[in-house]
Design a protein around this motif. Sequence first.
Motif, short mmCIF file in Angstrom:
data_model
loop_
_atom_site.label_atom_id
_atom_site.label_comp_id
_atom_site.label_asym_id
_atom_site.label_seq_id
_atom_site.Cartn_x
_atom_site.Cartn_y
_atom_site.Cartn_z
N ALA A 98 16.94 -5.86 6.38
CA ALA A 98 15.78 -5.83 7.27
C ALA A 98 15.00 -4.53 7.10
N LYS A 99 15.72 -3.43 6.98
CA LYS A 99 15.08 -2.13 6.82
C LYS A 99 14.26 -2.09 5.53
N TRP A 100 14.87 -2.50 4.42
CA TRP A 100 14.16 -2.43 3.14
C TRP A 100 13.07 -3.49 3.05
N ASP A 101 13.23 -4.60 3.75
CA ASP A 101 12.17 -5.61 3.77
C ASP A 101 10.94 -5.05 4.45
N ALA A 102 11.13 -4.32 5.53
CA ALA A 102 10.00 -3.71 6.25
C ALA A 102 9.33 -2.65 5.39
N GLU A 103 10.10 -1.83 4.71
CA GLU A 103 9.53 -0.80 3.85
C GLU A 103 8.79 -1.42 2.67
N SER A 104 9.34 -2.49 2.14
CA SER A 104 8.69 -3.19 1.04
C SER A 104 7.36 -3.79 1.48
N ALA A 105 7.33 -4.38 2.66
CA ALA A 105 6.10 -4.97 3.18
C ALA A 105 5.05 -3.88 3.41
N GLU A 106 5.46 -2.73 3.89
CA GLU A 106 4.53 -1.62 4.10
C GLU A 106 3.95 -1.14 2.77
N ALA A 107 4.79 -1.02 1.76
CA ALA A 107 4.32 -0.59 0.44
C ALA A 107 3.36 -1.62 -0.16
N TYR A 108 3.67 -2.90 0.03
CA TYR A 108 2.79 -3.96 -0.47
C TYR A 108 1.43 -3.89 0.22
N ALA A 109 1.41 -3.63 1.52
CA ALA A 109 0.16 -3.53 2.26
C ALA A 109 -0.67 -2.34 1.75
N ARG A 110 -0.01 -1.21 1.50
CA ARG A 110 -0.72 -0.05 0.95
C ARG A 110 -1.29 -0.36 -0.42
N ALA A 111 -0.52 -1.03 -1.26
CA ALA A 111 -0.98 -1.38 -2.60
C ALA A 111 -2.17 -2.34 -2.53
N SER A 112 -2.11 -3.30 -1.64
CA SER A 112 -3.22 -4.24 -1.48
C SER A 112 -4.48 -3.53 -1.01
N SER A 113 -4.33 -2.61 -0.08
CA SER A 113 -5.46 -1.84 0.43
C SER A 113 -6.09 -1.01 -0.69
N THR A 114 -5.26 -0.40 -1.51
CA THR A 114 -5.75 0.40 -2.63
C THR A 114 -6.48 -0.48 -3.64
N THR A 115 -5.95 -1.66 -3.89
CA THR A 115 -6.60 -2.60 -4.82
C THR A 115 -7.98 -3.01 -4.31
N VAL A 116 -8.07 -3.32 -3.03
CA VAL A 116 -9.35 -3.71 -2.44
C VAL A 116 -10.35 -2.57 -2.55
N ALA A 117 -9.92 -1.35 -2.26
CA ALA A 117 -10.82 -0.19 -2.36
C ALA A 117 -11.28 0.01 -3.80
N GLY A 118 -10.39 -0.17 -4.74
CA GLY A 118 -10.75 -0.04 -6.15
C GLY A 118 -11.74 -1.11 -6.59
N GLN A 119 -11.54 -2.34 -6.12
CA GLN A 119 -12.47 -3.41 -6.45
C GLN A 119 -13.85 -3.16 -5.85
N GLU A 120 -13.88 -2.59 -4.66
CA GLU A 120 -15.15 -2.25 -4.02
C GLU A 120 -15.90 -1.22 -4.85
N GLN A 121 -15.19 -0.19 -5.30
CA GLN A 121 -15.82 0.84 -6.12
C GLN A 121 -16.30 0.28 -7.46
N GLN A 122 -15.53 -0.62 -8.02
CA GLN A 122 -15.92 -1.25 -9.29
C GLN A 122 -17.19 -2.09 -9.10
N THR A 123 -17.30 -2.80 -8.01
CA THR A 123 -18.49 -3.60 -7.71
C THR A 123 -19.71 -2.71 -7.55
#
Length: 71
Positions: A31-56
């Motif tokens: 449960a602990k590592w699942d929560a940390e993994s979900a948090e890291a995935y959310a950060r990665a998704s946010s970074t991807t969206v910001a990068g796509q915005e800059q590319q646009t």
Amino acid sequence: MAETTSNIEFAHKIHEQAVAVLTAWSGYQAAKWDAESAEAYARASSTTVAGQEQQTLAGQDHLYDIVTFAS
């Protein structure tokens, strides 16, 4: 008459308790590592969206430069 427990029975009881503790610990860690993994995935998704915005925005600036230069 006092109840006596053989060494084998005692070992089985201790083993059962150890298995229960290890199972609980395993569930906690999962449960602990699942929560940390979900948090890291959310950060990665946010970074991807910001990068796509800059590319646009860069693509729009590029098109503006082409149109301006062509006219």
